[in-house]
Scaffold this motif. Sequence first.
Motif, PDB file in Angstrom:
ATOM      1  N   MET A 142       7.420   9.639   2.702  1.00 19.19           N
ATOM      2  CA  MET A 142       7.094   8.302   2.256  1.00 19.19           C
ATOM      3  C   MET A 142       8.333   7.540   1.785  1.00 19.19           C
ATOM      4  O   MET A 142       8.416   6.313   1.937  1.00 19.19           O
ATOM      5  N   LEU A 188       4.666   5.306  10.233  1.00 20.59           N
ATOM      6  CA  LEU A 188       3.329   5.401   9.644  1.00 20.59           C
ATOM      7  C   LEU A 188       2.259   5.629  10.714  1.00 20.59           C
ATOM      8  O   LEU A 188       1.297   6.376  10.496  1.00 20.59           O
ATOM      9  N   ASN A 208       1.281   4.294  -2.938  1.00 23.31           N
ATOM     10  CA  ASN A 208       1.022   5.693  -2.583  1.00 23.31           C
ATOM     11  C   ASN A 208       2.317   6.476  -2.390  1.00 23.31           C
ATOM     12  O   ASN A 208       2.338   7.478  -1.681  1.00 23.31           O
ATOM     13  N   VAL A 247      -0.452  10.024   6.912  1.00 27.21           N
ATOM     14  CA  VAL A 247       0.188  10.605   5.727  1.00 27.21           C
ATOM     15  C   VAL A 247      -0.831  11.217   4.773  1.00 27.21           C
ATOM     16  O   VAL A 247      -0.485  12.091   3.949  1.00 27.21           O
ATOM     17  N   SER A 248      -2.088  10.787   4.848  1.00 20.62           N
ATOM     18  CA  SER A 248      -3.089  11.341   3.929  1.00 20.62           C
ATOM     19  C   SER A 248      -3.398  12.804   4.229  1.00 20.62           C
ATOM     20  O   SER A 248      -4.006  13.506   3.410  1.00 20.62           O
ATOM     21  N   VAL A 292       0.845  -1.206   0.000  1.00 15.54           N
ATOM     22  CA  VAL A 292       0.000   0.000   0.000  1.00 15.54           C
ATOM     23  C   VAL A 292       0.874   1.248   0.000  1.00 15.54           C
ATOM     24  O   VAL A 292       0.580   2.238  -0.693  1.00 15.54           O
ATOM     25  N   ALA A 293       1.973   1.206   0.772  1.00 15.36           N
ATOM     26  CA  ALA A 293       2.879   2.360   0.821  1.00 15.36           C
ATOM     27  C   ALA A 293       3.497   2.621  -0.551  1.00 15.36           C
ATOM     28  O   ALA A 293       3.607   3.778  -0.998  1.00 15.36           O
ATOM     29  N   LEU A 344      -3.384   3.691   5.620  1.00 17.66           N
ATOM     30  CA  LEU A 344      -2.034   3.282   5.992  1.00 17.66           C
ATOM     31  C   LEU A 344      -1.810   3.340   7.505  1.00 17.66           C
ATOM     32  O   LEU A 344      -1.182   2.446   8.085  1.00 17.66           O
ATOM     33  N   PRO A 364      -1.033  10.583  -2.130  1.00 22.11           N
ATOM     34  CA  PRO A 364      -2.007   9.776  -1.381  1.00 22.11           C
ATOM     35  C   PRO A 364      -3.298   9.563  -2.156  1.00 22.11           C
ATOM     36  O   PRO A 364      -4.384   9.955  -1.717  1.00 22.11           O
ATOM     37  N   ALA A 382      -4.229   5.907   0.728  1.00 26.99           N
ATOM     38  CA  ALA A 382      -3.244   6.220   1.755  1.00 26.99           C
ATOM     39  C   ALA A 382      -3.889   6.472   3.109  1.00 26.99           C
ATOM     40  O   ALA A 382      -3.230   6.349   4.148  1.00 26.99           O
ATOM     41  N   TYR A 393       5.379  15.162   1.405  1.00 22.87           N
ATOM     42  CA  TYR A 393       4.763  13.821   1.433  1.00 22.87           C
ATOM     43  C   TYR A 393       5.703  12.793   0.802  1.00 22.87           C
ATOM     44  O   TYR A 393       5.939  11.723   1.358  1.00 22.87           O
TER      45      TYR A 393
END
Length: 360
Positions: free
Chosen positions: A273, A255, A102, A260-261, A98-99, A113, A106, A110, A269
């Motif tokens: 990430m 995370l 994104n 992060v979104s 998933v990371a 996460l 995002p 995201a 960002y």
Amino acid sequence: MAWSVGRVSSFQFNLTNRQNISQASIALQQAGQEVATGRRADIFADLGPAAAGALKLRAREDETQTYLMANELLGNKLSAMLTSIEAIRDQVQDVLEVALSNASSPANGAFVLQSQARAAMESVISTLNVKYNGEHLFAGTQSDNAPMMRWDEANPVTGLSPEDVAAGIAAAGLTDPASATGMAAEFDLVFSSSDAVNPDRNYEQTHYLGTPLTDGAGDPNNRVRARLSPGQELEYGVQANDPGIRDIIKGLSMLISTDVSTIEDETTYQEWMSHVIDALSSGQEGALDASTRIGFNQQVVETSIQRLGDLSVVHLTQIAAYESVDPYEAATRMTNLQTQLQASYEVAARLSSLSILSVL
């Protein structure tokens, strides 16, 4: 001319016959035991000084069997460790995928996460605290204690929880790429246990409770060892403070500490990430290396078990040469003793039936 006539009383004759019956009974019992077991009933009487060789072989075989049992237990322990490491890799892989999807923006879920990382953290910590045969697998030589603190559980020594440490690092927030780089560097400092200003935040102070990688003088601490056979030792195992495991915990902590979104600046960002993905990827590589080492150790243990099994066969063959009896000779001897004993019983019965009254 003088004649000398030897006389034996009937009492003395009966006593002698009774002794003969007793001796024949004991010999018959021993012969029956040898026929049933195929082994000498009394190796000391039969072999004399050579019986010492049989005793030495028995002692060596007992030692071999002890090592065999220990190696089989170690093999099962390594299997449990490998299963646990593979489970951790699977749990982290889902987060990493998933990371990666994104990494630039995002746009592909995201927002999940943070919660996904939290769930993975709980699962990873539970797996690292697993026990086998009463020992914690990933605590090093200090296997009596669970190696990892729960995410929101305060360490009794430092008074901090892993969540407190991560929240303290992330408190400043991510406002620009420089702040993302600085925050990542602070996480690196903590998870390498190098924070001299506030050592209570260090991974080996608050997060991890097992054997440290180094002692007070900076020398490596002993790893878990097992003796596979006389003269052969194996250093094995994975500790929850090994670099790969620490990188996994670090990436998940990064995370969890920040949603992060909600990072508005795209460059910030992407910078943040990239550090998260590097930590998780490094952790996955370290976990894979740990799995490889465990697999190699399993092969060493299996080879040791095969070698000890072959040695046991040699011991048992040599022991049999000392202790075994010829089954045909033992059966013949038992038959002869049965005949002898039957004759003795018949003589005793006839003597007991004799009386002076039958002559008068």
